[in-house]
Design a protein around this motif. Structure first.
Motif, PDB file in Angstrom:
ATOM      1  N   SER A 352       0.839  -1.203   0.000  1.00  0.00           N
ATOM      2  CA  SER A 352       0.000   0.000   0.000  1.00  0.00           C
ATOM      3  C   SER A 352       0.867   1.243   0.000  1.00  0.00           C
ATOM      4  O   SER A 352       1.996   1.233   0.497  1.00  0.00           O
ATOM      5  CB  SER A 352      -0.919   0.017   1.236  1.00  0.00           C
ATOM      6  OG  SER A 352      -0.168   0.087   2.423  1.00  0.00           O
ATOM      7  N   VAL A 353       0.356   2.273  -0.620  1.00  0.00           N
ATOM      8  CA  VAL A 353       0.908   3.627  -0.472  1.00  0.00           C
ATOM      9  C   VAL A 353      -0.301   4.544  -0.282  1.00  0.00           C
ATOM     10  O   VAL A 353      -1.449   4.084  -0.335  1.00  0.00           O
ATOM     11  CB  VAL A 353       1.747   4.081  -1.703  1.00  0.00           C
ATOM     12  CG1 VAL A 353       2.936   3.160  -1.927  1.00  0.00           C
ATOM     13  CG2 VAL A 353       0.894   4.151  -2.961  1.00  0.00           C
ATOM     14  N   ALA A 354      -0.055   5.828  -0.026  1.00  0.00           N
ATOM     15  CA  ALA A 354      -1.175   6.760   0.105  1.00  0.00           C
ATOM     16  C   ALA A 354      -2.007   6.704  -1.177  1.00  0.00           C
ATOM     17  O   ALA A 354      -1.461   6.591  -2.275  1.00  0.00           O
ATOM     18  CB  ALA A 354      -0.671   8.171   0.363  1.00  0.00           C
ATOM     19  N   VAL A 355      -3.334   6.770  -1.025  1.00  0.00           N
ATOM     20  CA  VAL A 355      -4.236   6.558  -2.162  1.00  0.00           C
ATOM     21  C   VAL A 355      -3.866   7.426  -3.365  1.00  0.00           C
ATOM     22  O   VAL A 355      -3.782   6.934  -4.492  1.00  0.00           O
ATOM     23  CB  VAL A 355      -5.695   6.834  -1.738  1.00  0.00           C
ATOM     24  CG1 VAL A 355      -6.636   6.648  -2.924  1.00  0.00           C
ATOM     25  CG2 VAL A 355      -6.097   5.909  -0.594  1.00  0.00           C
ATOM     26  N   ALA A 356      -3.641   8.714  -3.121  1.00  0.00           N
ATOM     27  CA  ALA A 356      -3.386   9.633  -4.228  1.00  0.00           C
ATOM     28  C   ALA A 356      -2.097   9.294  -4.976  1.00  0.00           C
ATOM     29  O   ALA A 356      -1.941   9.618  -6.149  1.00  0.00           O
ATOM     30  CB  ALA A 356      -3.333  11.076  -3.713  1.00  0.00           C
ATOM     31  N   ASP A 386      -8.312   1.945  -1.665  1.00  0.00           N
ATOM     32  CA  ASP A 386      -7.672   1.813  -0.353  1.00  0.00           C
ATOM     33  C   ASP A 386      -6.174   2.101  -0.425  1.00  0.00           C
ATOM     34  O   ASP A 386      -5.467   1.959   0.573  1.00  0.00           O
ATOM     35  CB  ASP A 386      -7.832   0.385   0.201  1.00  0.00           C
ATOM     36  CG  ASP A 386      -9.273  -0.074   0.220  1.00  0.00           C
ATOM     37  OD1 ASP A 386     -10.153   0.770   0.467  1.00  0.00           O
ATOM     38  OD2 ASP A 386      -9.525  -1.274  -0.013  1.00  0.00           O
ATOM     39  N   ASN A 388      -4.219   0.205  -1.910  1.00  0.00           N
ATOM     40  CA  ASN A 388      -3.661  -1.150  -1.717  1.00  0.00           C
ATOM     41  C   ASN A 388      -3.835  -1.963  -2.985  1.00  0.00           C
ATOM     42  O   ASN A 388      -4.950  -2.228  -3.407  1.00  0.00           O
ATOM     43  CB  ASN A 388      -4.391  -1.827  -0.551  1.00  0.00           C
ATOM     44  CG  ASN A 388      -4.123  -3.324  -0.412  1.00  0.00           C
ATOM     45  OD1 ASN A 388      -4.979  -4.042   0.071  1.00  0.00           O
ATOM     46  ND2 ASN A 388      -2.958  -3.799  -0.829  1.00  0.00           N
ATOM     47  N   GLY A 423       6.978   5.711   1.071  1.00  0.00           N
ATOM     48  CA  GLY A 423       6.278   5.869   2.344  1.00  0.00           C
ATOM     49  C   GLY A 423       5.189   4.839   2.551  1.00  0.00           C
ATOM     50  O   GLY A 423       4.273   5.050   3.357  1.00  0.00           O
ATOM     51  N   GLY A 424       5.263   3.726   1.842  1.00  0.00           N
ATOM     52  CA  GLY A 424       4.194   2.748   1.906  1.00  0.00           C
ATOM     53  C   GLY A 424       4.460   1.589   2.843  1.00  0.00           C
ATOM     54  O   GLY A 424       5.420   1.614   3.628  1.00  0.00           O
ATOM     55  N   SER A 425       3.601   0.590   2.764  1.00  0.00           N
ATOM     56  CA  SER A 425       3.706  -0.583   3.619  1.00  0.00           C
ATOM     57  C   SER A 425       3.954  -1.828   2.782  1.00  0.00           C
ATOM     58  O   SER A 425       3.276  -2.050   1.775  1.00  0.00           O
ATOM     59  CB  SER A 425       2.428  -0.774   4.435  1.00  0.00           C
ATOM     60  OG  SER A 425       2.451  -2.031   5.102  1.00  0.00           O
ATOM     61  N   SER A 427       3.250  -4.671   3.804  1.00  0.00           N
ATOM     62  CA  SER A 427       2.137  -5.576   4.080  1.00  0.00           C
ATOM     63  C   SER A 427       0.882  -4.753   4.317  1.00  0.00           C
ATOM     64  O   SER A 427       0.675  -4.204   5.402  1.00  0.00           O
ATOM     65  CB  SER A 427       2.397  -6.462   5.295  1.00  0.00           C
ATOM     66  OG  SER A 427       1.239  -7.250   5.537  1.00  0.00           O
ATOM     67  N   ALA A 428       0.065  -4.654   3.291  1.00  0.00           N
ATOM     68  CA  ALA A 428      -1.150  -3.837   3.418  1.00  0.00           C
ATOM     69  C   ALA A 428      -2.234  -4.591   4.162  1.00  0.00           C
ATOM     70  O   ALA A 428      -2.842  -4.072   5.086  1.00  0.00           O
ATOM     71  CB  ALA A 428      -1.648  -3.428   2.040  1.00  0.00           C
ATOM     72  N   PHE A 440      10.516  -7.173   6.814  1.00  0.00           N
ATOM     73  CA  PHE A 440      10.024  -6.243   7.836  1.00  0.00           C
ATOM     74  C   PHE A 440      11.191  -5.800   8.718  1.00  0.00           C
ATOM     75  O   PHE A 440      11.371  -4.602   8.981  1.00  0.00           O
ATOM     76  CB  PHE A 440       8.934  -6.940   8.649  1.00  0.00           C
ATOM     77  CG  PHE A 440       8.263  -6.076   9.676  1.00  0.00           C
ATOM     78  CD1 PHE A 440       7.963  -4.737   9.434  1.00  0.00           C
ATOM     79  CD2 PHE A 440       7.887  -6.621  10.902  1.00  0.00           C
ATOM     80  CE1 PHE A 440       7.319  -3.960  10.391  1.00  0.00           C
ATOM     81  CE2 PHE A 440       7.245  -5.849  11.865  1.00  0.00           C
ATOM     82  CZ  PHE A 440       6.974  -4.521  11.607  1.00  0.00           C
ATOM     83  N   ARG A 448       9.991   1.403  15.824  1.00  0.00           N
ATOM     84  CA  ARG A 448       8.879   0.472  15.727  1.00  0.00           C
ATOM     85  C   ARG A 448       9.295  -0.928  16.209  1.00  0.00           C
ATOM     86  O   ARG A 448       8.578  -1.566  16.979  1.00  0.00           O
ATOM     87  CB  ARG A 448       8.370   0.391  14.278  1.00  0.00           C
ATOM     88  CG  ARG A 448       7.134  -0.489  14.118  1.00  0.00           C
ATOM     89  CD  ARG A 448       6.743  -0.685  12.661  1.00  0.00           C
ATOM     90  NE  ARG A 448       6.110   0.469  12.065  1.00  0.00           N
ATOM     91  CZ  ARG A 448       4.790   0.616  11.914  1.00  0.00           C
ATOM     92  NH1 ARG A 448       3.977  -0.332  12.328  1.00  0.00           N
ATOM     93  NH2 ARG A 448       4.292   1.683  11.352  1.00  0.00           N
TER      94      ARG A 448
END
Lengths: 472, 472
Positions: A352-356, A386, A388, A423-425, A427-428, A440, A448
């Motif tokens: 995932s990253v920010a939607v935009a 999402d 994602n 700046g994403g994940s 694992s969404a 990870f 974290r």
């Protein structure tokens, strides 16, 4: 089998009865590998408690004998989070016998389901009283409420209803010391300290065993409209979503499908046919629903898509004329992974990253991966709204048979680096389990990792809850 | 001032500049008591960092010198969670200088606001770009985003939009070791381990200092309708809510007001007048909003209330004819506490039970309290649709001047016992702070208290983050 395991199994059998202890290797065998066959584990037995009290007794015994437990539901996870270690040093704790729906309350809009309840069973139970549990995903016929909660599962209706983190109103769990956390009161507002419920959601069984969950229900669907649209790019697809969102609150599914994925489905999955007559670089599957019978959602969606066509957001669109066609559209979406596997080796990334940012990410990351690893085909499909997508890299026709083993880790690191820079994940919605643990560890911030380890050690000082998962 | 405090203050001043350190007792004095004047603390200084980096430096110094910090936003909390201890053994950490809105993204439907941003300022910033941050409450002109997050605040629009726990998309915080947790990526889906964001929400500053928050924005309101209805009982009020909810998705506020509370407002608050001509045992304030200009929400609500009248759910109702009248309705609701204080001594309890149980709880608990403590007047008002009411016990006209001090604790214990037996929460939206700490310790399950203490000790082993709050 270690001495501790032998004692745990013997005492569990004596205290709780033979029904709770499965030792026949043939019965154990289907559950010690993950369903995709990637990770193979071993367990000397399966403990299958039938009540929260029995789970608590098992956890107390496990703590006493220092035997790690691996909680497992439907074993449909994507990150091998419910697969025991291969050296047999832990015992599987199957939650499937805890399969009672304790209550369904229309008044409180809540269902309380035990961990082993199958998602489809919960869907039916809600439907029977004129309500709905909105989260759904491909494995609905075998995944369990406990597993969905422990992995904070997502699926195709997150856009409107959120992931499990939003839909879980409370958790009952056996903590690593054998005490029972009871969060099933169904309170909508409760500010009594840190949210243990939220801590247990997505904890993958590393902080305790989820035994039952209070789940939010929503109004049943009165009617739905399912549409398929052809668009020029992921950016145009997101424009379309924004266009719809400012005009209606009824869109609950919005799935991006590249032409390449559609082609594979049409090639490999019998009975599928293209929803539109022309070809388009990208496609979108749209589902809109209403809970009041008075609204003609098909007409509304048709009108909105006509406006979107006029506005240049889409190239073509069609609304499913009936439920069979709606199901046929969804079948295309749900068959992408299967079609890819039929075509050849595929490397999946749930990111995932920010939607935009997602449209640009899909385009740029695909190009970068294809440049760095000549011959591969990269593309993304799924939950655009999402932020994602499932970013899949296919081997290409000239790849060696061991492409996955030889190249997979390097490609995944490359993709994960791109995601992290954006700046994403990494694992969404699939979790970390054991498959993503090293990535990870490589990419998470020290703050974290330190916090995760501190919490894990504080609640599970003996390390008996699903060790080797989630916490680097 | 302890030697550690002197060193912390001296080094903070030297490293970060004099602007960050306030030592003038006159400037400190307004901030060391809670706003209701119940709890009086002391602090040798106020540290007022201007950036996340400065917060981190202060936390490192505090850890080095073993000086506890008490984070504070607008100091509008209801449980004295931001009030320092009276012996001056901790230093106030004011977040008010961190008051920048870092970004407002229409595309991502997110705002990133620093901890010291005033809620009303965020409302304005969202409004300026045609969006909306939906959470609101009486203290909107002075409460801060950091405080709202740290107390998981609720307010009057929770019914549709949830508490801060739902509206916060991510948290940036300085953890007790001075490391920075950055959860501001704005991802809608992220399953990388335990949710530190969710752990920090509602933690009342005991696990770290919230420095900035990513907040979900929703579509701006195109129009709203505000109605006032008279009903026969809390049960009838809940029936009305269910009646409306099955027919429209636009209800976002639903506040219960007893006739007794209305009478007090009309008596003590100038310029207020009764919305309905007759008297009713109970009243409901209803707010419905739409974000699309095409829907006539006033007409829709009027039609629904007419049906509810026909169905016998309500006795009478009126829709505010204009914004001024809508504001007048809300003013009645928002003035209840003020009117009660004008009438005499009042004991407030912010409690929740399951929504469906709330009508019976209000009726039975009021009767039981009035029976056990003759002369008092008990009633509940507020967020019926969330299962959360403010259960207030008034002294009655013959009470002694020291009634609050003499009787308050016993009455509160009585109420809290009733709530606990009903499976409810003694803190629905106000938090535990220090005012509810002993009751929380008395009534919480051992499993919960053990888990809270373990988490607290794991993340803050030196005990420097807001000690004496939240964790029994």
């Amino acid at each position: 089998m270690t001495q501790g395991e032998a004692r745990l199994i013997e005492q569990a059998s004596r205290n709780l009865g033979p029904k709770v202890v499965i030792t026949d290797p043939k019965e154990i065998e289907p559950w010690v590998s993950d369903w995709r066959g990637r990770v193979h584990g071993a367990s000397p037995a399966i403990l299958a408690p039938g009540s929260t009290r029995e789970v608590a007794e098992i956890v107390v015994l496990a703590a006493e004998h220092r035997v790690p437990l691996v909680p497992q539901g439907g074993n449909t996870g994507m990150a091998a989070g419910a697969t025991p270690p291969s050296d047999g040093s832990a015992v599987l704790l199957s939650m499937r016998r805890m399969n009672r729906i304790r209550s369904v309350s229309i008044e409180n809009r809540l269902a309380i389901a035990e961990a082993g309840v199958i998602l489809a069973t919960l869907h039916d139970a809600a439907h029977d009283v004129g309500m709905r549990f909105p989260l759904t995903l491909g494995a609905r016929g075998s995944c369990t409420i406990g597993g969905l909660t422990s992995t904070n599962a997502g699926g195709t209706q997150v856009l409107k209803f959120g992931t499990m983190r939003t839909l879980v109103a409370g958790v009952e769990a056996v903590l690593p010391d054998g005490s029972i956390h009871d969060g099933l009161s169904g309170l909508k507002k409760d500010n009594r300290g840190y949210s243990l419920d939220q801590l247990l959601i997505g904890a993958e069984g590393t902080l305790g065993v989820v035994t039952a969950v209070a789940l939010r229900l929503v109004s049943a669907i009165a009617s739905r409209a399912v549409a398929w649209a052809g668009v020029g790019s992921p950016a145009k697809a997101l424009d379309l979503l924004r266009f719809l969102e400012t005009r209606t609150s009824h869109v609950e599914g919005f799935e991006l499908v590249p032409q390449d994925s559609l082609d594979l489905v049409l090639k490999h999955v019998p009975g599928t046919r293209p929803p539109l007559s022309g070809t388009h670089a990208w496609h979108v599957l749209i589902e809109a629903t209403v809970s009041d019978a008075g609204t003609d959602i098909s007409a509304e969606l048709e009108r909105l898509l006509a406006s979107a066509l006029d506005a240049g957001n889409i190239q073509d669109a069609t609304i499913a004329a009936n439920e069979a066609q709606a199901e046929a559209f969804w079948k295309i979406r749900d068959s992408i992974s299967e079609a890819e596997r039929a075509e050849g080796q595929t490397l999946a990334h749930d990111i995932s990253v920010a939607v935009a940012q997602m449209p640009r990410f899909i385009t740029e990351a695909s190009a970068e991966v294809e440049r760095a690893f000549p011959g591969v085909i990269a593309s993304g499909f799924g939950h655009l709204g999402d932020g994602n997508i499932h970013f899949h890299v296919r081997a290409g026709s000239h790849a060696a048979p061991d492409w996955y083993e030889a190249e997979g880790a390097a490609i995944t690191r490359f993709v994960d680096d791109l995601v992290t820079v954006a700046g994403g994940s990494i694992s969404a919605e699939h979790g970390i389990g054991q498959l993503k643990l090293s990535e990870f560890a490589r990419l998470a911030s020290p703050a974290r990792i330190h916090a995760l380890r501190a919490i894990k050690h504080a609640l599970d000082p003996l390390g008996i809850m699903n060790p080797g998962k989630l916490v680097p």
